[in-house]
Design an enzyme around this catalytic site. Structure first.
Site, PDB file in Angstrom:
ATOM      1  N   HIS A 190      39.045  72.655  41.586  1.00 22.95           N
ATOM      2  CA  HIS A 190      39.411  73.033  40.217  1.00 22.95           C
ATOM      3  C   HIS A 190      40.825  72.631  39.805  1.00 22.95           C
ATOM      4  CE1 HIS A 190      35.784  74.946  38.848  1.00 22.95           C
ATOM      5  NE2 HIS A 190      35.716  75.714  39.918  1.00 22.95           N
ATOM      6  N   HIS A 243      26.310  71.692  45.714  1.00 21.63           N
ATOM      7  CA  HIS A 243      27.266  72.611  45.110  1.00 21.63           C
ATOM      8  C   HIS A 243      26.739  74.032  45.009  1.00 21.63           C
ATOM      9  CE1 HIS A 243      30.669  73.890  42.729  1.00 21.63           C
ATOM     10  NE2 HIS A 243      29.861  74.372  41.803  1.00 21.63           N
ATOM     11  N   ASN A 287      28.654  71.924  38.921  1.00 18.13           N
ATOM     12  CA  ASN A 287      28.310  72.248  37.541  1.00 18.13           C
ATOM     13  C   ASN A 287      29.426  71.898  36.557  1.00 18.13           C
ATOM     14  OD1 ASN A 287      29.580  74.608  38.923  1.00 18.13           O
ATOM     15  ND2 ASN A 287      29.481  75.548  36.893  1.00 18.13           N
ATOM     16  N   HIS A 288      30.677  71.936  36.997  1.00 19.23           N
ATOM     17  CA  HIS A 288      31.759  71.604  36.070  1.00 19.23           C
ATOM     18  C   HIS A 288      31.857  70.097  35.834  1.00 19.23           C
ATOM     19  CE1 HIS A 288      33.668  75.499  35.207  1.00 19.23           C
ATOM     20  NE2 HIS A 288      33.086  75.851  36.343  1.00 19.23           N
ATOM     21  N   ASP A 302      33.092  70.546  41.735  1.00 21.59           N
ATOM     22  CA  ASP A 302      34.006  71.350  40.920  1.00 21.59           C
ATOM     23  C   ASP A 302      35.454  70.966  41.166  1.00 21.59           C
ATOM     24  OD1 ASP A 302      31.923  72.584  39.667  1.00 21.59           O
ATOM     25  OD2 ASP A 302      32.501  74.628  40.188  1.00 21.59           O
ATOM     26  N   ASP A 360      35.382  74.055  46.296  1.00 21.85           N
ATOM     27  CA  ASP A 360      35.830  73.833  44.919  1.00 21.85           C
ATOM     28  C   ASP A 360      37.357  73.720  44.848  1.00 21.85           C
ATOM     29  OD1 ASP A 360      33.267  74.966  45.180  1.00 21.85           O
ATOM     30  OD2 ASP A 360      33.290  75.659  43.107  1.00 21.85           O
TER      31      ASP A 360
END
Length: 397
Positions: free
Chosen positions: A74, A250, A145-146, A110, A72
């Site tokens: 982000h 993920h 999921n993001h 993500d 991830d």
């Protein structure tokens, strides 16, 4: 506001040329690395071309390739670059050049939320993919999921700077006459300057911050709604990807996901992101892949050591994992999603590797680590004051 955001008839990125699942070769190799049969060669050792099946990609045959997986990100492009340098696929001179040769890079989702440079990271990964293919390598991403949350319009974890980036990128796209490929690939090289311009304009925005935020929310909605330009870009990526003998996703793959059909899930998520309608005229959100605690992008069964919420034993999880791997004929699974405070690690006889280390400044701001799979050996590596440290090695021969 409407004219500056170009809300009307915003063009979409081109969809894949074919929706079939027939294998296709990634053989765009430079002449200096190609021989007569289309294989690439380094130091005289020929490798067969990478073959991809599914749209979006689901099964990848990459004979002899080194594979590196990054967790991830982000929205933290500095940490993302650091991780890619550790992986040996990104130049350290600031020119964002692919240095991985025939390596296959996989990013575990993500990219979005909790950081300010999300589109820049997506742009960087696409640019690296183009460069990698020219050398016999490839870059793949899986959606997390993001990504699915943002396509649903769930902006709870979006930073103010990320809303600003959406506004800036739409203006940049407008300035490029809506040439999507040119603007999207070029954004990583331009975003820093646009960001600096934003900082200089803070005094101007002063009392109008609410208007600025509304503009950013509208811009993000335009870009990420089903059928929007960035949603269509995300639609190019699967939620489950198998490369050689390894499965990448993920959250985590379960037997019921495999029974439902991996290609089917990937196709349904892609169609939803592209805004393709069901019979009632509304895009259908693929629940099994994107919703619920045990969906592919949300599942934490393999990643949490505290199983109180699941009320299940470690032995049972190991059995579930083995059943899943047997169903897809894989040696191991690689997941992100759940930050590992101890760093990249494996469990259940190293059948599962957990590689989300929370490297983003919006999460744990931890030292980046990556997973490398080479010659049937998997190892976690990290940078330690400009030297590489080998954390754990497992031989899958």
């Amino acid at each position: 506001m409407a004219s500056s955001l170009c809300l009307n008839s915003l063009p979409l990125p081109p969809a894949s040329s074919s929706s079939s699942s027939h294998p296709r070769k990634l053989s765009e190799t430079s002449s200096s690395l190609s021989n007569n049969n289309g294989s690439t060669s380094i130091a005289g050792a020929a490798l067969k071309p990478i073959v991809v099946s599914g749209s979006p990609p689901t099964f990848v045959s990459a004979p002899g390739r080194r594979i590196v997986a990054v967790g991830d990100l982000h929205g933290d492009i500095d940490q993302a670059r650091c991780a890619l340098e550790i992986a040996g696929v990104l130049s350290s001179d600031g020119r964002d050049l692919w240095t991985g040769g025939e390596t296959v890079l996989i990013q575990l989702g993500d990219v979005l939320d909790r950081g300010e440079d999300e589109i820049a990271i997506l742009s960087l990964l696409r640019s690296l993919d183009i460069q990698a293919k020219a050398e016999g390598g490839a870059v793949f991403q899986v959606n997390g999921n993001h990504e699915t949350m943002n396509v649903e319009g769930d902006f709870r974890y979006v930073e103010s700077g990320a809303f600003d980036e959406c506004t800036d990128f739409l203006e940049y796209l407008n300035g490029n006459n809506y040439d999507w490929e040119k603007a999207f690939v070029g954004w990583v090289g331009m975003s820093k300057r646009w960001k600096e311009d934003q900082r200089m304009s803070k005094v101007y925005w002063g009392p109008l911050n609410l208007v600025k935020r509304q503009k950013g929310v509208i811009a993000r909605s335009v870009l990420f709604r089903p059928g929007g330009p960035l949603a269509c870009e995300l639609a190019r990526h699967p939620v489950v990807l198998k490369v050689n003998d390894w499965v990448f996703c993920h959250g985590g793959l379960l037997p019921r996901h495999v029974a439902y059909g991996i290609e089917r899930m990937n196709r349904e998520v892609s169609n939803w992101m592209r805004g393709l309608s069901e019979s009632d005229g509304s895009p259908c959100i693929p629940f099994i892949a994107t919703r619920g605690y045990d969906s592919v992008v949300w599942n934490r069964l393999y990643s949490k050591d505290d199983l109180e919420d699941y009320q299940i034993s470690q032995a049972s999880i190991s059995t579930i994992l083995q059943e899943t791997l047997q169903a897809v004929d894989a040696k191991g699974m690689v997941v992100g999603h759940t930050p590992q405070t101890a760093g990249v690690n494996c469990k259940y006889n190293c059948s599962i590797w957990r590689i989300d280390v929370g490297m983003s400044s919006g999460v744990l701001y931890s030292r980046p680590e990556v997973l490398e799979i080479k010659d049937n050996k998997a190892r976690a590596i990290r940078s330690n004051r400009d030297t590489f440290s080998e954390l754990h090695v497992v031989d899958y021969t």
